[in-house]
Scaffold this active site. Structure first.
Site, mmCIF file in Angstrom:
data_model
loop_
_atom_site.group_PDB
_atom_site.id
_atom_site.type_symbol
_atom_site.label_atom_id
_atom_site.label_comp_id
_atom_site.label_asym_id
_atom_site.label_seq_id
_atom_site.Cartn_x
_atom_site.Cartn_y
_atom_site.Cartn_z
ATOM 1 N N GLN A 33 -51.291 77.941 -9.417
ATOM 2 C CA GLN A 33 -49.878 77.679 -9.683
ATOM 3 C C GLN A 33 -49.791 76.827 -10.948
ATOM 4 O O GLN A 33 -50.184 75.668 -10.951
ATOM 5 C CB GLN A 33 -49.216 76.957 -8.505
ATOM 6 C CG GLN A 33 -47.718 76.798 -8.694
ATOM 7 C CD GLN A 33 -47.087 75.926 -7.634
ATOM 8 O OE1 GLN A 33 -47.254 74.723 -7.632
ATOM 9 N NE2 GLN A 33 -46.355 76.543 -6.718
ATOM 10 N N TYR A 36 -38.570 71.762 -11.052
ATOM 11 C CA TYR A 36 -39.571 71.514 -12.076
ATOM 12 C C TYR A 36 -38.942 71.869 -13.435
ATOM 13 O O TYR A 36 -37.780 72.227 -13.517
ATOM 14 C CB TYR A 36 -40.830 72.330 -11.785
ATOM 15 C CG TYR A 36 -41.717 71.733 -10.709
ATOM 16 C CD1 TYR A 36 -41.174 71.298 -9.491
ATOM 17 C CD2 TYR A 36 -43.075 71.604 -10.885
ATOM 18 C CE1 TYR A 36 -41.982 70.740 -8.509
ATOM 19 C CE2 TYR A 36 -43.898 71.053 -9.898
ATOM 20 C CZ TYR A 36 -43.345 70.625 -8.713
ATOM 21 O OH TYR A 36 -44.146 70.070 -7.746
ATOM 22 N N ARG A 50 -47.580 75.863 5.860
ATOM 23 C CA ARG A 50 -47.896 74.975 6.981
ATOM 24 C C ARG A 50 -48.671 75.674 8.085
ATOM 25 O O ARG A 50 -49.545 75.077 8.721
ATOM 26 C CB ARG A 50 -46.603 74.378 7.545
ATOM 27 C CG ARG A 50 -45.957 73.334 6.645
ATOM 28 C CD ARG A 50 -44.523 73.063 7.067
ATOM 29 N NE ARG A 50 -43.693 74.234 6.864
ATOM 30 C CZ ARG A 50 -42.414 74.312 7.211
ATOM 31 N NH1 ARG A 50 -41.835 73.291 7.824
ATOM 32 N NH2 ARG A 50 -41.706 75.394 6.982
#
Length: 397
Positions: free
Chosen positions: A100, A170, A347
């Site tokens: 990423q 971002y 998760r």
């Protein structure tokens, strides 16, 4: 035409993967000196050995001021050998590896990094309690070149996929959000201008790597705050990116690391644990009414972004990755039936790295669809800052 098998081999741009499951980018907290460590490698080996088709390394900054904080890896000559070692280890399991790649923009902690953060427009930072400066033309040229340089380094290190971070407030996302982008130059105003940086970066990276790696982008279905990227804006951006033809897929996400993180995670909001893990100034701020409102509560439901994502699926022809609360086999198979090419999990794989292999082995058994065991308490979120790195508190050490 029948839906593809989520566990069968698949193609992502020029890359062949062993299946359609992706370990999503979730910050690992295992690079205390900004370098690849054995602990980081082990973190990615766990889901890779557990059956995922692709594991994603997060978060890899393209520039020092683009780190979320000082411990983040900056892609460059000083980190290339460690990244190559990580890629080689993952490949030995049969999985692919993605990086990423991004610039944190206003999500960066300038005080930790020792250099002021950048954003589309000048604004106060709740993280460093400094002013974030507005990016100049020179900054944006430099950052675009840094994306290109980082992409080249990662391809040479053996990475299969480059995921360009265009969400979560971002830097690129800050230009897309009208509430954050107050500019009156060619980078502000209508979406065509606000999307200029996203499209410029995607084009520059693709021109650099060609078909040596797949190039994808993480984009927002909705930022979840007033003035953020809305679903209609997200759809329009996705249409522009598709028409440009530089990307192999989009990963559909949501929420804002700066303004509304729980919109992405859903489930319980671990306010006390999160505050305890933060620096004193931030900890005190989180105890105020404004600070507590930062950690909103959204009820968890399986595949909670599906309805919004279906609108993208109807509008676009390019491959899409569905993310958000995917824990069960039937959810994964429904995603395939809906026309999504990949499913991304975070998760659930932190709780059970071998989930993909287990679900594949249990498919066809009698009874309800086999499921993961993540309880969505979100107490893993504050462990980003804990000794030993990100982990599931429900798993015995």
């Amino acid at each position: 035409m029948s839906a593809p098998d989520v566990f069968a081999p698949a193609v992502l741009g020029p890359v062949r993967l062993r299946n359609r499951t992706v370990k999503a980018a979730t910050f690992e907290g295992r690079t205390p000196h900004g370098q690849v460590t054995d602990e980081l490698i082990d973190y990615h080996l766990a889901p890779a050995r557990g059956g995922v088709g692709l594991t994603t390394v997060a978060y890899l900054a393209v520039a020092p001021e683009g780190r979320t904080h000082a411990e983040v890896i900056v892609v460059g000559p000083g980190t290339a050998s460690g990244l190559a070692r990580l890629a080689e280890a993952v490949h030995e399991t049969g999985a692919g590896i993605a990086g990423q790649v991004g610039h944190a923009g206003p999500v960066a902690n300038g005080r930790s990094n020792g250099v002021r953060a950048l954003s589309s427009s000048r604004m106060p930072s709740p993280l460093s309690l400094q002013m974030i400066r507005s990016a100049t033309e020179r900054d944006l040229t430099r950052v675009t070149r840094a994306y290109v340089s980082s992409a080249r380094t990662l391809v040479q290190a053996g990475f299969d996929v480059l995921e360009l971070h265009m969400a979560h407030s971002y830097l690129i996302s800050s230009f897309l959000a009208p509430g954050l982008n107050k500019r009156r130059d060619r980078w502000g105003g209508p979406l065509e201008n606000r999307a200029r940086l996203a499209r410029q970066v995607a084009r520059a990276v693709r021109e650099e790597v060609g078909d040596e790696a797949a190039v994808t982008a993480k984009v927002s279905l909705s930022d979840g705050f007033r003035g953020g990227v809305t679903t209609s804006v997200g759809l329009e951006l996705a249409g522009l990116l598709e028409s440009d033809g530089h990307l192999d897929a989009l990963q559909l996400s949501g929420g804002s690391s700066l303004m509304n993180p729980m919109y992405l995670f859903r489930g319980d909001a671990p306010v006390e644990e999160f505050a305890a893990a933060m620096p004193l100034a931030v900890r005190l701020g989180m105890k105020t009414p404004v600070g507590r409102s930062f950690m909103k509560t959204y009820p968890f439901e399986e595949a909670y972004f599906r309805e919004k994502a279906l609108g993208f699926r109807e509008r676009l022809t390019m491959p899409l990755m569905l993310l958000g609360g995917i824990n069960r086999l039937d959810t994964m198979e429904q995603a395939m039936a809906d026309g999504f090419e990949f499913v991304a999990m975070g998760r659930a794989l932190l709780r059970e790295p071998g989930l993909v292999d287990r679900l594949a082995a249990q498919r066809g058994s009698q009874g309800p669809s086999p499921s993961g065991v993540c309880i969505h308490c979100n107490r893993c979120m504050p462990t980003i800052y804990a000794e030993g790195g990100t982990h599931c508190p429900e798993v015995p050490a």
